[in-house]
Scaffold this motif. Structure first.
Motif, PDB file in Angstrom:
ATOM      1  N   ALA A   1      11.120  41.028  56.418  1.00  0.00           N
ATOM      2  CA  ALA A   1      11.113  41.585  57.777  1.00  0.00           C
ATOM      3  C   ALA A   1      10.326  42.893  57.783  1.00  0.00           C
ATOM      4  O   ALA A   1      10.378  43.655  56.819  1.00  0.00           O
ATOM      5  CB  ALA A   1      12.538  41.827  58.250  1.00  0.00           C
ATOM      6  N   PRO A   2       9.604  43.139  58.857  1.00  0.00           N
ATOM      7  CA  PRO A   2       8.851  44.392  58.918  1.00  0.00           C
ATOM      8  C   PRO A   2       9.790  45.593  59.004  1.00  0.00           C
ATOM      9  O   PRO A   2      10.905  45.485  59.517  1.00  0.00           O
ATOM     10  CB  PRO A   2       8.017  44.255  60.186  1.00  0.00           C
ATOM     11  CG  PRO A   2       8.665  43.188  60.976  1.00  0.00           C
ATOM     12  CD  PRO A   2       9.410  42.314  60.022  1.00  0.00           C
ATOM     13  N   GLN A   3       9.317  46.722  58.512  1.00  0.00           N
ATOM     14  CA  GLN A   3      10.107  47.942  58.561  1.00  0.00           C
ATOM     15  C   GLN A   3      10.205  48.438  60.005  1.00  0.00           C
ATOM     16  O   GLN A   3       9.300  48.233  60.817  1.00  0.00           O
ATOM     17  CB  GLN A   3       9.472  49.018  57.688  1.00  0.00           C
ATOM     18  CG  GLN A   3       9.469  48.685  56.219  1.00  0.00           C
ATOM     19  CD  GLN A   3       8.762  49.733  55.394  1.00  0.00           C
ATOM     20  OE1 GLN A   3       8.116  50.635  55.914  1.00  0.00           O
ATOM     21  NE2 GLN A   3       8.884  49.608  54.086  1.00  0.00           N
ATOM     22  N   GLU A   4      11.305  49.097  60.304  1.00  0.00           N
ATOM     23  CA  GLU A   4      11.545  49.602  61.660  1.00  0.00           C
ATOM     24  C   GLU A   4      10.423  50.529  62.111  1.00  0.00           C
ATOM     25  O   GLU A   4       9.979  50.471  63.260  1.00  0.00           O
ATOM     26  CB  GLU A   4      12.891  50.341  61.712  1.00  0.00           C
ATOM     27  CG  GLU A   4      13.262  50.804  63.102  1.00  0.00           C
ATOM     28  CD  GLU A   4      14.628  51.454  63.154  1.00  0.00           C
ATOM     29  OE1 GLU A   4      14.850  52.227  64.101  1.00  0.00           O
ATOM     30  OE2 GLU A   4      15.458  51.206  62.272  1.00  0.00           O
TER      31      GLU A   4
ATOM     32  N   ALA B   1       4.200  39.337  61.506  1.00  0.00           N
ATOM     33  CA  ALA B   1       5.658  39.509  61.594  1.00  0.00           C
ATOM     34  C   ALA B   1       6.007  40.786  62.353  1.00  0.00           C
ATOM     35  O   ALA B   1       6.958  40.810  63.143  1.00  0.00           O
ATOM     36  CB  ALA B   1       6.267  39.539  60.199  1.00  0.00           C
ATOM     37  N   ALA B   2       5.231  41.841  62.148  1.00  0.00           N
ATOM     38  CA  ALA B   2       5.487  43.101  62.848  1.00  0.00           C
ATOM     39  C   ALA B   2       5.250  42.941  64.345  1.00  0.00           C
ATOM     40  O   ALA B   2       6.044  43.421  65.167  1.00  0.00           O
ATOM     41  CB  ALA B   2       4.608  44.213  62.281  1.00  0.00           C
ATOM     42  N   ILE B   3       4.182  42.250  64.707  1.00  0.00           N
ATOM     43  CA  ILE B   3       3.893  42.019  66.124  1.00  0.00           C
ATOM     44  C   ILE B   3       4.979  41.149  66.743  1.00  0.00           C
ATOM     45  O   ILE B   3       5.461  41.426  67.846  1.00  0.00           O
ATOM     46  CB  ILE B   3       2.486  41.403  66.303  1.00  0.00           C
ATOM     47  CG1 ILE B   3       1.417  42.446  65.942  1.00  0.00           C
ATOM     48  CG2 ILE B   3       2.293  40.898  67.723  1.00  0.00           C
ATOM     49  CD1 ILE B   3       0.005  41.897  65.855  1.00  0.00           C
ATOM     50  N   GLU B   4       5.395  40.121  66.039  1.00  0.00           N
ATOM     51  CA  GLU B   4       6.449  39.233  66.549  1.00  0.00           C
ATOM     52  C   GLU B   4       7.745  40.015  66.785  1.00  0.00           C
ATOM     53  O   GLU B   4       8.406  39.849  67.816  1.00  0.00           O
ATOM     54  CB  GLU B   4       6.699  38.089  65.564  1.00  0.00           C
ATOM     55  CG  GLU B   4       7.746  37.107  66.034  1.00  0.00           C
ATOM     56  CD  GLU B   4       7.999  35.985  65.029  1.00  0.00           C
ATOM     57  OE1 GLU B   4       9.108  35.428  65.067  1.00  0.00           O
ATOM     58  OE2 GLU B   4       7.104  35.682  64.227  1.00  0.00           O
ATOM     59  N   SER B   5       8.114  40.886  65.858  1.00  0.00           N
ATOM     60  CA  SER B   5       9.326  41.694  66.019  1.00  0.00           C
ATOM     61  C   SER B   5       9.208  42.639  67.212  1.00  0.00           C
ATOM     62  O   SER B   5      10.159  42.817  67.981  1.00  0.00           O
ATOM     63  CB  SER B   5       9.614  42.496  64.751  1.00  0.00           C
ATOM     64  OG  SER B   5       9.982  41.643  63.707  1.00  0.00           O
TER      65      SER B   5
ATOM     66  N   ASN C   1      -3.450  48.175  73.462  1.00  0.00           N
ATOM     67  CA  ASN C   1      -4.380  47.843  72.384  1.00  0.00           C
ATOM     68  C   ASN C   1      -4.419  46.329  72.203  1.00  0.00           C
ATOM     69  O   ASN C   1      -3.433  45.636  72.453  1.00  0.00           O
ATOM     70  CB  ASN C   1      -3.945  48.512  71.074  1.00  0.00           C
ATOM     71  CG  ASN C   1      -4.204  49.995  71.092  1.00  0.00           C
ATOM     72  OD1 ASN C   1      -5.326  50.430  70.963  1.00  0.00           O
ATOM     73  ND2 ASN C   1      -3.149  50.783  71.282  1.00  0.00           N
ATOM     74  N   SER C   2      -5.543  45.827  71.747  1.00  0.00           N
ATOM     75  CA  SER C   2      -5.669  44.388  71.526  1.00  0.00           C
ATOM     76  C   SER C   2      -4.896  43.977  70.270  1.00  0.00           C
ATOM     77  O   SER C   2      -4.611  44.810  69.400  1.00  0.00           O
ATOM     78  CB  SER C   2      -7.137  43.999  71.356  1.00  0.00           C
ATOM     79  OG  SER C   2      -7.639  44.478  70.120  1.00  0.00           O
ATOM     80  N   GLU C   3      -4.584  42.687  70.189  1.00  0.00           N
ATOM     81  CA  GLU C   3      -3.877  42.175  69.008  1.00  0.00           C
ATOM     82  C   GLU C   3      -4.700  42.435  67.747  1.00  0.00           C
ATOM     83  O   GLU C   3      -4.147  42.827  66.720  1.00  0.00           O
ATOM     84  CB  GLU C   3      -3.601  40.684  69.159  1.00  0.00           C
ATOM     85  CG  GLU C   3      -2.811  40.108  68.001  1.00  0.00           C
ATOM     86  CD  GLU C   3      -2.460  38.638  68.193  1.00  0.00           C
ATOM     87  OE1 GLU C   3      -1.954  38.048  67.226  1.00  0.00           O
ATOM     88  OE2 GLU C   3      -2.671  38.098  69.288  1.00  0.00           O
TER      89      GLU C   3
END
Length: 102
Positions: free
Chosen positions: A6-9, A43-47, A23-25
């Motif tokens: 999981a990405p970090q907070e 994963a960071a973007i999804e979170s 900002n763009s993806e």
């Protein structure tokens, strides 16, 4: 099969900020790779998207109350600095949020 951690907070908070700044993806993925090496950009973007989506599920009365309180605070600060034209707009907006004006 190896599970992606999981990405970090801290990474997710940064991604939320970048999304809110429009900002763009592609730019966000590049920024994640540069500022948070080892983090999975997808994963960071999804979170971040999940957190933003959850905000949209808040109780409408909470959102209205928050908007009213924030408007009052901003209006107070505008009066402090002598920005009376925008303070008047803030007063009008607070009145609309309170339901006292059409």
């Amino acid at each position: 099969m190896k599970k992606t951690p999981a990405p970090q907070e801290q990474t997710v908070k940064a991604v939320i900020t970048w999304i809110l700044e429009a900002n763009s993806e592609r730019d966000i993925k590049e920024a994640i790779s540069a500022k948070f090496p080892g983090q999975n950009p997808a994963a960071a973007i999804e979170s971040a998207v999940k957190e933003i989506t959850a905000i949209g599920q808040e109780d409408p009365s909470f959102t209205r109350g928050w908007a009213l309180a924030a408007t009052k605070e901003l209006t107070r600060k505008m009066i402090e600095v002598g920005d009376f034209a925008n303070a008047l707009r803030g007063i009008k907006q607070a009145s609309q949020l309170a339901g006292t004006e059409d």
